[in-house]
Write an enzyme that holds these catalytic residues in place. Structure first.
Site, PDB file in Angstrom:
ATOM      1  N   SER A 225      -9.377 -14.661  -0.831  1.00  0.00           N
ATOM      2  CA  SER A 225      -9.558 -13.236  -1.070  1.00  0.00           C
ATOM      3  C   SER A 225     -10.931 -12.936  -1.657  1.00  0.00           C
ATOM      4  CB  SER A 225      -8.474 -12.728  -2.024  1.00  0.00           C
ATOM      5  OG  SER A 225      -8.707 -11.371  -2.310  1.00  0.00           O
TER       6      SER A 225
ATOM      7  N   HIS B  23       0.848  -1.199   0.000  1.00  0.00           N
ATOM      8  CA  HIS B  23       0.000   0.000   0.000  1.00  0.00           C
ATOM      9  C   HIS B  23       0.886   1.253   0.000  1.00  0.00           C
ATOM     10  CE1 HIS B  23      -2.842   2.927   1.929  1.00  0.00           C
ATOM     11  NE2 HIS B  23      -3.688   2.301   1.124  1.00  0.00           N
TER      12      HIS B  23
HETATM   13  C1  LIG Z   1      -6.766   0.209   2.700  1.00  0.00           C
HETATM   14  C2  LIG Z   1      -5.412  -0.275   2.970  1.00  0.00           C
HETATM   15  C3  LIG Z   1      -4.542   0.435   3.803  1.00  0.00           C
HETATM   16  C4  LIG Z   1      -4.855   1.774   4.360  1.00  0.00           C
HETATM   17  O1  LIG Z   1      -5.889   1.741   5.235  1.00  0.00           O
HETATM   18  P1  LIG Z   1      -6.663   3.086   5.612  1.00  0.00           P
HETATM   19  O2  LIG Z   1      -7.588   2.566   6.634  1.00  0.00           O
HETATM   20  O3  LIG Z   1      -7.297   3.581   4.355  1.00  0.00           O
HETATM   21  O4  LIG Z   1      -5.670   4.044   6.151  1.00  0.00           O
HETATM   22  C5  LIG Z   1      -3.309  -0.126   4.075  1.00  0.00           C
HETATM   23  N1  LIG Z   1      -2.937  -1.290   3.549  1.00  0.00           N
HETATM   24  C6  LIG Z   1      -3.731  -1.987   2.734  1.00  0.00           C
HETATM   25  C7  LIG Z   1      -3.253  -3.301   2.189  1.00  0.00           C
HETATM   26  C8  LIG Z   1      -4.986  -1.498   2.401  1.00  0.00           C
HETATM   27  O5  LIG Z   1      -5.762  -2.201   1.560  1.00  0.00           O
END
Ligand SMILES: *Cc1c(COP(=O)(O)O)cnc(C)c1O
Length: 380
Positions: free
Chosen positions: A328, A127
């Protein structure tokens, strides 16, 4: 002179603006297939708590001078997740965050404090919050290639670590990548560490979405504190479902003890990244946990995965390229036209897009989308 307290001025245009905004949001909420927010919730019994200025400032496990809080409830939430993720409560520490990003930032902050000389490894499919956090923490970092299914490329990881063996390894493992729902194999990563005789390491798991899926599937891959991981972050507004962004971060308590410090002003241990924290979101998470129960979550997750399989079969029927990773609810598809992407609020990256099946996903909407996709497939 007396100060008169007047009700805020309300006029028709304000009412109209709110009505219009509400109508727009109603409409948009019914049409997102690409983002993993569970909308199957009703927190109405909690609305009355919005009359308080709930603030869980500081360490949820410590004391505080500020009493309008839900810290006791927050600890119950943390205890639920600790148990779910095989971390005995006396060894657990954590807090309810503002979302997955804050949880990742906390995990990597803890890692950096414990291993100032460490290098962060993460994959191309991680991410975007991971690279941002690395910059924020001034953490040396190396991006590792990904395999086509979205998992980290284990050979590239081994090769990269082996030339920097004098540095502790800080590894951010993806437990369900954002685009492809891929899970990095902690067993293979551990073997890599063993082969290279790396003893100084820290593993943080970014389990934003799948952290709330894997505990409820049969034969899940290794992803929690049953493995030698140090911290994990899960989003609260994704699979659990919440009207406000939130999340949970958990870490091994002994590690947090090494870096904590106390602040006299509010009588707290300043172990969290944020100062003032929502006292409402822990209440939301606790309510979700209490109303579903573990069995309820299991049923809900199993149903989501069955539906995912059914939607995948339909995609194959209409001849649109589509696949998914094991366990998934994310279906990766060939990127459709921009018009479809916009109308169905699909997340896209290069030539792929994804659909995410959630507990609330309305099947008649999915059918409508599939019909539009079928028409597009014919014109290809
Ligand atoms: C959505 C997501 C995040 C971030 O989460 P938020 O709650 O939007 O800050 C981090 N890692 C992964 C793999 C995600 O899918």
């Amino acid at each position: 002179m007396a100060i008169s307290v007047k009700a805020p001025h309300r006029d028709d245009t304000l009412e109209q603006q709110l009505d219009q905004l509400h109508a727009e949001l109603e409409e948009a909420s019914g049409r997102f297939l690409g983002y993993p927010c569970n909308l199957a919730f009703d927190y109405e019994p909690l609305y009355r708590f919005l009359r308080f200025c709930l603030n869980n400032i500081g360490d949820p496990l410590g004391g505080s001078n500020f009493q309008v809080n839900t810290r006791a409830i927050e600890r119950k939430v943390l205890q639920f997740f600790a148990e779910l993720l095989h971390l005995p409560w006396p060894q657990a520490w954590g807090y309810v965050t503002s979302g997955g990003t804050e949880g990742n930032t906390y995990g990597l902050f803890l890692a950096r404090e414990l291993h100032p000389n460490g290098i962060l490894y993460f994959s191309q499919d991680s991410h975007y919050s991971i690279l941002k956090t690395a910059k924020l923490l001034n953490l040396r970092n190396i991006m590792i290639r990904s395999l086509p299914n979205g998992e980290i490329d284990y050979q590239d990881l081994e090769a990269s670590i082996s030339v920097k063996r004098e540095h502790p390894v800080i590894l951010c493992a993806n437990i369900g990548t954002t685009m492809k729902g891929a899970i990095d194999d902690l067993g293979r990563i551990q073997q890599t560490f063993e082969r290279l005789a790396i003893h100084d390491f820290y593993i943080h798991c970014d389990a934003a979405l799948s952290g709330m899926i894997l505990p409820f599937v049969d034969n899940p891959p290794l992803f929690d504190f049953g493995a030698p991981i140090n911290s994990i972050a899960i989003s609260g507004h994704k699979m659990i479902g919440a009207p406000l962004p939130c999340g949970v971060v958990l870490a091994r308590r002994a590690l947090v003890k090494q870096i904590e410090r106390s602040i006299e002003y509010v009588g707290i241990m300043d172990t969290t990244l944020s100062g003032s924290r929502s006292g409402f979101t822990p209440l939301v998470l606790w309510y979700a946990i209490r109303t579903h129960g573990r069995q309820g979550w299991r049923r809900s997750i199993q149903k989501v995965l069955q539906t995912t399989e059914a939607v995948l079969a339909r995609l194959q029927e209409i001849g649109w390229p589509a696949w998914r990773n094991p366990h998934s609810n994310t279906i990766v598809i060939r990127r459709p036209s921009d018009e479809l992407v916009r109308r169905w609020q699909l997340a896209v990256k290069g030539d792929i897009a994804h659909l995410i099946v959630m507990p609330h996903t309305p099947m008649e909407r999915v059918e409508q989308f599939l019909e539009e996709l079928r028409r597009e497939a014919q014109t290809l």
